[in-house]
Write a protein that holds these residues in place. Sequence first.
Motif, mmCIF file in Angstrom:
data_model
loop_
_atom_site.group_PDB
_atom_site.id
_atom_site.type_symbol
_atom_site.label_atom_id
_atom_site.label_comp_id
_atom_site.label_asym_id
_atom_site.label_seq_id
_atom_site.Cartn_x
_atom_site.Cartn_y
_atom_site.Cartn_z
ATOM 1 N N GLU A 150 0.835 -1.210 0.000
ATOM 2 C CA GLU A 150 0.000 0.000 0.000
ATOM 3 C C GLU A 150 0.870 1.260 0.000
ATOM 4 N N LEU A 151 1.979 1.226 0.742
ATOM 5 C CA LEU A 151 2.901 2.362 0.724
ATOM 6 C C LEU A 151 3.486 2.558 -0.667
ATOM 7 N N ALA A 152 3.893 1.465 -1.291
ATOM 8 C CA ALA A 152 4.487 1.557 -2.638
ATOM 9 C C ALA A 152 3.461 2.100 -3.637
ATOM 10 N N GLU A 153 2.226 1.660 -3.522
ATOM 11 C CA GLU A 153 1.168 2.159 -4.407
ATOM 12 C C GLU A 153 0.963 3.651 -4.206
ATOM 13 N N ALA A 154 0.893 4.056 -2.939
ATOM 14 C CA ALA A 154 0.644 5.467 -2.635
ATOM 15 C C ALA A 154 1.782 6.342 -3.155
ATOM 16 N N LEU A 155 3.014 5.873 -2.973
ATOM 17 C CA LEU A 155 4.162 6.692 -3.372
ATOM 18 C C LEU A 155 4.338 6.743 -4.886
ATOM 19 N N ASN A 156 3.907 5.711 -5.575
ATOM 20 C CA ASN A 156 4.020 5.708 -7.029
ATOM 21 C C ASN A 156 2.768 6.215 -7.726
ATOM 22 N N GLY A 157 1.695 6.379 -6.959
ATOM 23 C CA GLY A 157 0.454 6.860 -7.553
ATOM 24 C C GLY A 157 -0.137 5.886 -8.554
ATOM 25 N N GLU A 158 0.080 4.603 -8.323
ATOM 26 C CA GLU A 158 -0.484 3.617 -9.245
ATOM 27 C C GLU A 158 -0.787 2.327 -8.492
ATOM 28 N N HIS A 159 -1.743 1.561 -9.038
ATOM 29 C CA HIS A 159 -2.099 0.292 -8.426
ATOM 30 C C HIS A 159 -1.016 -0.750 -8.731
ATOM 31 N N LEU A 160 -0.647 -1.493 -7.726
ATOM 32 C CA LEU A 160 0.340 -2.563 -7.907
ATOM 33 C C LEU A 160 -0.281 -3.870 -7.431
ATOM 34 N N GLU A 161 -0.258 -4.888 -8.293
ATOM 35 C CA GLU A 161 -0.885 -6.174 -7.940
ATOM 36 C C GLU A 161 -0.095 -6.895 -6.857
ATOM 37 N N THR A 177 10.897 1.082 -4.118
ATOM 38 C CA THR A 177 10.238 2.239 -3.498
ATOM 39 C C THR A 177 10.351 2.164 -1.979
ATOM 40 N N ILE A 178 10.137 0.986 -1.422
ATOM 41 C CA ILE A 178 10.239 0.825 0.023
ATOM 42 C C ILE A 178 11.684 1.023 0.482
ATOM 43 N N ALA A 179 12.611 0.505 -0.299
ATOM 44 C CA ALA A 179 14.028 0.701 0.041
ATOM 45 C C ALA A 179 14.381 2.188 0.029
ATOM 46 N N TYR A 233 -1.343 3.405 6.441
ATOM 47 C CA TYR A 233 -1.196 2.175 5.663
ATOM 48 C C TYR A 233 -0.770 1.008 6.546
ATOM 49 N N GLY A 234 -0.519 1.304 7.826
ATOM 50 C CA GLY A 234 -0.049 0.266 8.737
ATOM 51 C C GLY A 234 1.208 0.709 9.446
ATOM 52 N N LYS A 235 1.773 -0.222 10.211
ATOM 53 C CA LYS A 235 2.907 0.113 11.050
ATOM 54 C C LYS A 235 4.237 -0.086 10.318
ATOM 55 N N VAL A 236 5.136 0.865 10.480
ATOM 56 C CA VAL A 236 6.519 0.732 10.012
ATOM 57 C C VAL A 236 7.381 0.713 11.268
ATOM 58 N N ILE A 237 8.134 -0.361 11.439
ATOM 59 C CA ILE A 237 8.963 -0.487 12.630
ATOM 60 C C ILE A 237 10.410 -0.162 12.263
#
Lengths: 153, 137
Positions: free
Chosen positions: A67-78, A87-89, A141-145
């Motif tokens: 969900e974070l990757a989708e939000a940051l890229n502005g596109e749906h990712l399957e 993107t997460i890295a 989008y949830g927890k990031v630890i």
Amino acid sequence: MRFDYINPFADSACETLSRILHAPVQKGELSLKNSPVPNLGVATIIGITGQVKGRVIFEMEPRTALELAEALNGEHLEKMTPLALDTIAEMSNMMIGGAVTALNNQGFEFNVTPPTIFSGVEMASADIHMETLVIPLETSYGKVIVNAALQID
Amino acid sequence: MTHDSLLSVPSGKNGLRRFLIADDSEFARKNASVLVSKLGGVVIGEATNGQEAVDLYARLHPDVVLMDITMPGMEGTEAVEKIVQDDPDAVIIMISSLGHSGILQKAMALGARHFITKPIQYDYAAEIVRSVLDKKS
């Protein structure tokens, strides 16, 4: 673990993530554990070198990462595509960059290595005993630890 | 006048400003491309490490290089040094999550013209690029 850098580190990571997401991020209660080994499913590892040594591991559940990757890229990712993982890295890289900058500006001298990202369920890993600060960051989008295993020379 | 055109940099003498982006992250290169687009420029090459940036600069001679610092293999600061050695007029702007004074000073001493911090704030970043190009011309 020195407390003069813990709070600036935690605050910077939280503030930077909030800027990246353009949304509020809540910093949870800090805690300590014996090792930085991740176990949520998606983890980015960044090495710290210099006056402060160790590693910082950002981890989250796969759904949060997607969900974070989708939000940051502005596109749906399957699924977690190479772009999603990257993107997460990069998100983790920006968070640690903000924290490192804040601490370097306070007189500490250290640098970071390029991030390495791991993704998979039931990841098995081993690590040396290293006191680790756990910083939970709550996003929409949830927890990031953030697991910071750092020691000062 | 649209908001985006307020961000644009003036064209170079041969047309649109040509940008080379050097970053090992595809996501980061995407974001840098958005900045170039908002500036009215064009991305003519992308490098994923410092050595590629050096090689592409020599081949493409971009107007501006947006250079990350932490990359596998050759880091951005070393790439700056090599590019500027060959072309003292090179316009290189560092773009990195690391914004502390030590690394900044090193990059500037090696020939970088300015510094943009990630995550990119597009209006502010555009001002930086514009001011660097204004100084050059």
